[in-house]
Design an enzyme around this catalytic site. Structure first.
Site, PDB file in Angstrom:
ATOM      1  N   CYS A   1      23.982  38.385 -29.292  1.00 19.42           N
ATOM      2  CA  CYS A   1      24.396  37.733 -28.041  1.00 19.42           C
ATOM      3  C   CYS A   1      24.657  36.248 -28.290  1.00 19.42           C
ATOM      4  CB  CYS A   1      23.298  37.912 -26.996  1.00 19.42           C
ATOM      5  SG  CYS A   1      23.662  37.068 -25.451  1.00 19.42           S
TER       6      CYS A   1
ATOM      7  N   GLU B   1       0.843  -1.208   0.000  1.00 18.91           N
ATOM      8  CA  GLU B   1       0.000   0.000   0.000  1.00 18.91           C
ATOM      9  C   GLU B   1       0.873   1.251   0.000  1.00 18.91           C
ATOM     10  OE1 GLU B   1      -2.053  -1.756   3.269  1.00 18.91           O
ATOM     11  OE2 GLU B   1      -1.041  -0.531   4.765  1.00 18.91           O
TER      12      GLU B   1
ATOM     13  N   CYS C   1      24.479  42.473 -20.048  1.00 13.25           N
ATOM     14  CA  CYS C   1      24.398  41.021 -20.250  1.00 13.25           C
ATOM     15  C   CYS C   1      25.752  40.384 -19.921  1.00 13.25           C
ATOM     16  CB  CYS C   1      24.017  40.732 -21.696  1.00 13.25           C
ATOM     17  SG  CYS C   1      24.185  38.995 -22.142  1.00 13.25           S
TER      18      CYS C   1
ATOM     19  N   LYS D   1      11.032   3.619   1.403  1.00 13.81           N
ATOM     20  CA  LYS D   1      10.873   5.068   1.212  1.00 13.81           C
ATOM     21  C   LYS D   1      11.386   5.535  -0.154  1.00 13.81           C
ATOM     22  CE  LYS D   1      10.035   7.712   4.310  1.00 13.81           C
ATOM     23  NZ  LYS D   1      10.432   8.022   5.690  1.00 13.81           N
TER      24      LYS D   1
ATOM     25  N   ASP E   1       1.623  10.395   3.658  1.00 16.32           N
ATOM     26  CA  ASP E   1       2.404  11.332   4.456  1.00 16.32           C
ATOM     27  C   ASP E   1       1.445  12.218   5.232  1.00 16.32           C
ATOM     28  OD1 ASP E   1       4.650  12.447   5.411  1.00 16.32           O
ATOM     29  OD2 ASP E   1       5.171  13.564   3.599  1.00 16.32           O
TER      30      ASP E   1
ATOM     31  N   LYS F   1       2.545   4.613   1.181  1.00 18.86           N
ATOM     32  CA  LYS F   1       2.777   5.158   2.508  1.00 18.86           C
ATOM     33  C   LYS F   1       2.360   6.614   2.487  1.00 18.86           C
ATOM     34  CE  LYS F   1       6.011   5.542   6.260  1.00 18.86           C
ATOM     35  NZ  LYS F   1       5.781   6.954   6.490  1.00 18.86           N
TER      36      LYS F   1
HETATM   37  C1  9MJ Z   1       0.991   4.786   6.111  1.00 19.85           C
HETATM   38  N1  9MJ Z   1       1.573   5.783   6.752  1.00 19.85           N
HETATM   39  O1  9MJ Z   1       0.461   4.966   5.022  1.00 19.85           O
HETATM   40  C2  9MJ Z   1       1.176   1.930   8.192  1.00 19.85           C
HETATM   41  N2  9MJ Z   1       0.977   3.481   6.754  1.00 19.85           N
HETATM   42  O2  9MJ Z   1       1.170  -0.036   9.582  1.00 19.85           O
HETATM   43  C3  9MJ Z   1       0.495   2.343   6.211  1.00 19.85           C
HETATM   44  N3  9MJ Z   1       1.408   3.219   7.989  1.00 19.85           N
HETATM   45  C4  9MJ Z   1       1.471   1.239   9.423  1.00 19.85           C
HETATM   46  N4  9MJ Z   1       0.614   1.373   7.112  1.00 19.85           N
HETATM   47  C5  9MJ Z   1       1.581  -0.379  10.819  1.00 19.85           C
HETATM   48  N5  9MJ Z   1      -0.026   2.228   4.969  1.00 19.85           N
HETATM   49  C6  9MJ Z   1       2.114   0.708  11.416  1.00 19.85           C
HETATM   50  C7  9MJ Z   1       2.052   1.754  10.526  1.00 19.85           C
END
Ligand code: 9MJ
Length: 671
Positions: free
Chosen positions: A435, A116, A411, A317, A120, A118
């Protein structure tokens, strides 16, 4: 409605309807009724509740926004600690994670992962008792967080009551609260308009919004949430995998990220990572990596935890898009049209996946607004394919004697006067083709892919040729010889001959490309195409009056005056004549009838391969009817034309609810 029993029955129906349509709209992104109908139902419920306040329930959609600001947030203790994730930054670290997992599980088959994005944002835990949302807390230190229930209730995608029948008696569900990019842009634009300080990024905006003591303010902020795990559960029917559990959460009405997938082994993880990396910029929310979780819940249990993170999950990351470095110098670059741009020379820094040593400062207004000085420590940002830029100076980092820069009067390349027209942010060198910098840039533009497309004539070689005095103007290119070229550094006889051949091939060109290649200010590809279609020949374009030019779709007084100015310069006419003499020719285009402007004001995006006609041809036909064709999908796009193997633009159109046209619909559109 006079009878309270009737009113009670109606209020139950209305709440069910409103919750159903909220779910369709906010969670599934599949609205079934227009907003106006939702508003009508909402007002009907509000009226009933005004008349009979005893009918109001805690989970009524009218009760999302509480009316009492808090004095302070109270604390919540999480039933089960909220974990964080360990990170990996590359393939070898991911392989090491896989090995650690497999050393414990000792499986023959490749391990399945739930993958999935991540997000922010901020981790939040929701507590549902008997289906009712009773509490929401931030992660805090993992054990104790802040009670943000009032603010969480204002987020429309979060159900105040779970759906369906089989939800557990107690459910603690975790996820990330975030601010989608579009909402963030709107919020910041408003802040700037009202003289308030804008937020630095969507994460800060989400955090700031969740920490509002007044729920009315939180309600005005465009927050959203995606759930990704559960904490304490009582009475959950058994599910075997993480992905099934997420599917179950969705059925109970909770918001889930649509991009989640199940993948196999490290190879599957990396494929998903590459796919999402490519789509990162076009996703409607910020992500900073990918999370892989061992999908089998028994194995998750078997693997357990280390310190505050699970052994069964890892965050892969993306390279950071912002880094800190120092400004070694600020120089001025001269572009094709003479625009003088301040460019910061940086201490090289690895950011957004590449080493960056230059960042544009755009213009002097920008330099002053950001107050960037030589020797300052700055934040550099490189997102996607965007040119690296300086976000800001790191506060408090300024050294004594840090030098301010000033736009030069002359210039830096040809010493001509620098002029800045009234109301323009950009200063320009007045030297024109005198130029060397402007000459070099105009030759690079002439040779570029969308112009004459001269294979093998890259920017470096153009610089070499001008510096060696072999060419001054574009027509000189066609007088080059193999002997002259092969005398250059890093140029063999074979490459020299290839370039001569490429130059020879470029002599037959379409009129629109030739017009574009001339490098007239403000005449990009689309305008060049409109001009070619409207006038049909270069002679007619050259002879066009100021008014004639403005008859062309998309050409206003500014572009018309740039075109006229270009053809009034004797040196430009000389170059065009010389190009004709060396044999450059173009097919005269049958001037199209611009009378059919049925697509005027419409904006199209084309993605994928079309079987019926080439992309250029389609573009020309759409433009001839007044439409614009652009490269990226936004809210302004009227429709996206989709061929075979479409890219992320089709997905983005879907997300924004923009019309998608297949080849059949396209045929109808074009008649
Ligand atoms: C984020 N930040 O999207 C977890 N997270 O699962 C996803 N964080 C997570 N999973 C267990 N998709 C601890 C944190």
């Amino acid at each position: 409605m006079s009878n309270i029993n009737q009113a009670r029955q109606r209020s139950v129906v209305l709440r069910q309807l409103l919750n159903h349509h909220s779910y369709q709209y906010y969670v599934l992104d599949e609205p079934e009724i227009p907003d106006s109908e939702y508003d009508r139902l909402y007002r009907e419920l509000q009226q009933l509740e005004n008349q009979y306040p005893e009918l109001i329930t805690a989970d009524s959609p009218t009760q999302r926004i509480g009316d009492k600001p808090l004095d302070a947030f109270s604390q919540v203790k999480h039933e089960i600690p909220m974990l964080s994730l360990d990170n990996v930054f590359d393939e070898s670290e991911l392989l090491a994670f896989y090995k650690r997992v497999n050393d414990r599980l000792r499986l023959d088959d490749q391990i399945e992962f739930a993958a999935e994005p991540k997000l922010d944002g901020l981790a939040v835990s929701l507590l549902y008792e008997k289906g009712l949302l009773v509490r929401a807390g931030t992660r805090g230190d993992g054990t104790t967080g802040e009670d943000v229930t009032q603010n969480i209730r204002t987020i429309h995608s979060i159900p105040l009551h779970l759906q369906g029948e089989n939800y557990p008696q107690l459910l603690e569900v975790r996820g990330e609260v975030f601010m989608p990019k579009a909402g963030f842009e709107r919020l910041n634009q408003n802040a700037i308009k009202n003289g308030d300080k804008p937020f630095a990024n969507p994460r800060n905006a989400a955090a700031g919004s969740l920490r509002q003591l007044d729920p009315k303010i939180a309600a005005s902020r465009p927050l959203a949430m995606y759930c990704y795990s559960v904490g304490k559960v009582e009475g959950l029917e058994s599910v075997e995998t993480h992905s099934e559990m997420l599917d179950q959460l969705l059925k109970w009405g909770l918001p889930l990220c649509k991009e989640r997938a199940v993948v196999k082994g490290v190879e599957g993880c990396l494929k998903y990572f590459d796919k999402l990396s490519a789509r990162r910029e076009s996703l409607p929310y910020d992500i900073d990596g990918i999370v892989y979780k061992v999908n089998n819940l028994h194995w998750q249990k078997q693997l357990g935890f280390v310190a505050k993170a699970p052994r069964w999950a890892i965050a892969h990351k993306f390279p950071a898009q912002e880094e800190i470095t120092t400004v070694n110098d600020i120089e001025f670059q001269v572009g094709r049209t003479g625009a003088i741009t301040p460019v910061a020379r940086l201490q090289p820094v690895f950011v957004g996946g590449v080493t960056v040593s230059n960042a544009t400062l755009h213009n002097m207004d920008e330099v002053e607004r950001k107050d960037v000085r030589i020797s300052d420590t700055v934040i550099v940002r490189r997102a996607g394919d965007v040119i690296p830029e300086i976000v800001s100076v790191v506060p408090g980092s300024r050294k004594k004697g840090a030098r301010k820069i000033k736009m030069p009067d002359r210039c830096p390349i040809c010493q001509s006067d620098v002029v800045r027209e009234e109301g323009e942010a950009v200063a320009r060198c007045s030297g024109g083709l005198y130029c060397a910098a402007q000459r070099k840039e105009s030759i690079k533009h002439f040779a570029s892919r969308k112009a004459m497309d001269i294979d093998g004539l890259g920017d470096k070689l153009v610089e070499q040729l001008v510096d060696a005095g072999l060419i001054d103007h574009v027509d000189d290119l066609y007088a080059l010889t193999v002997e002259e070229l092969s005398g250059l550094e890093r140029m063999g006889e074979k490459s020299a001959q290839n370039l001569i051949d490429a130059l020879q091939n470029s002599k037959s060109i379409s009129l629109d490309r030739f017009i574009y290649a001339l490098g007239i200010r403000e005449v990009g590809e689309a305008t060049a195409m409109s001009l070619a279609q409207h006038f049909g020949s270069l002679d007619k374009l050259q002879a066009a009056s100021f008014d004639d030019l403005q008859d062309v779709p998309d050409v206003g007084p500014i572009v018309a005056s740039h075109i006229q100015y270009f053809f009034q310069q004797q040196h430009n006419l000389d170059v065009i004549n010389k190009l004709r003499k060396v044999g450059i020719h173009w097919q005269e285009v049958e001037a199209v009838n611009d009378a059919d402007q049925s697509l005027l004001g419409k904006i199209f995006v084309i993605t994928g391969t079309l079987s019926g006609m080439g992309r250029d041809e389609l573009k020309r036909r759409l433009q001839s009817r007044g439409a614009k064709v652009t490269g990226s999908v936004s809210k302004k796009t009227s429709a996206v034309i989709v061929g075979e193997n479409p890219g992320s633009k089709a997905t983005k159109a879907e997300q924004l609810g923009i019309d998608i046209l297949g080849e059949d619909e396209l045929k109808n559109l074009l008649g």
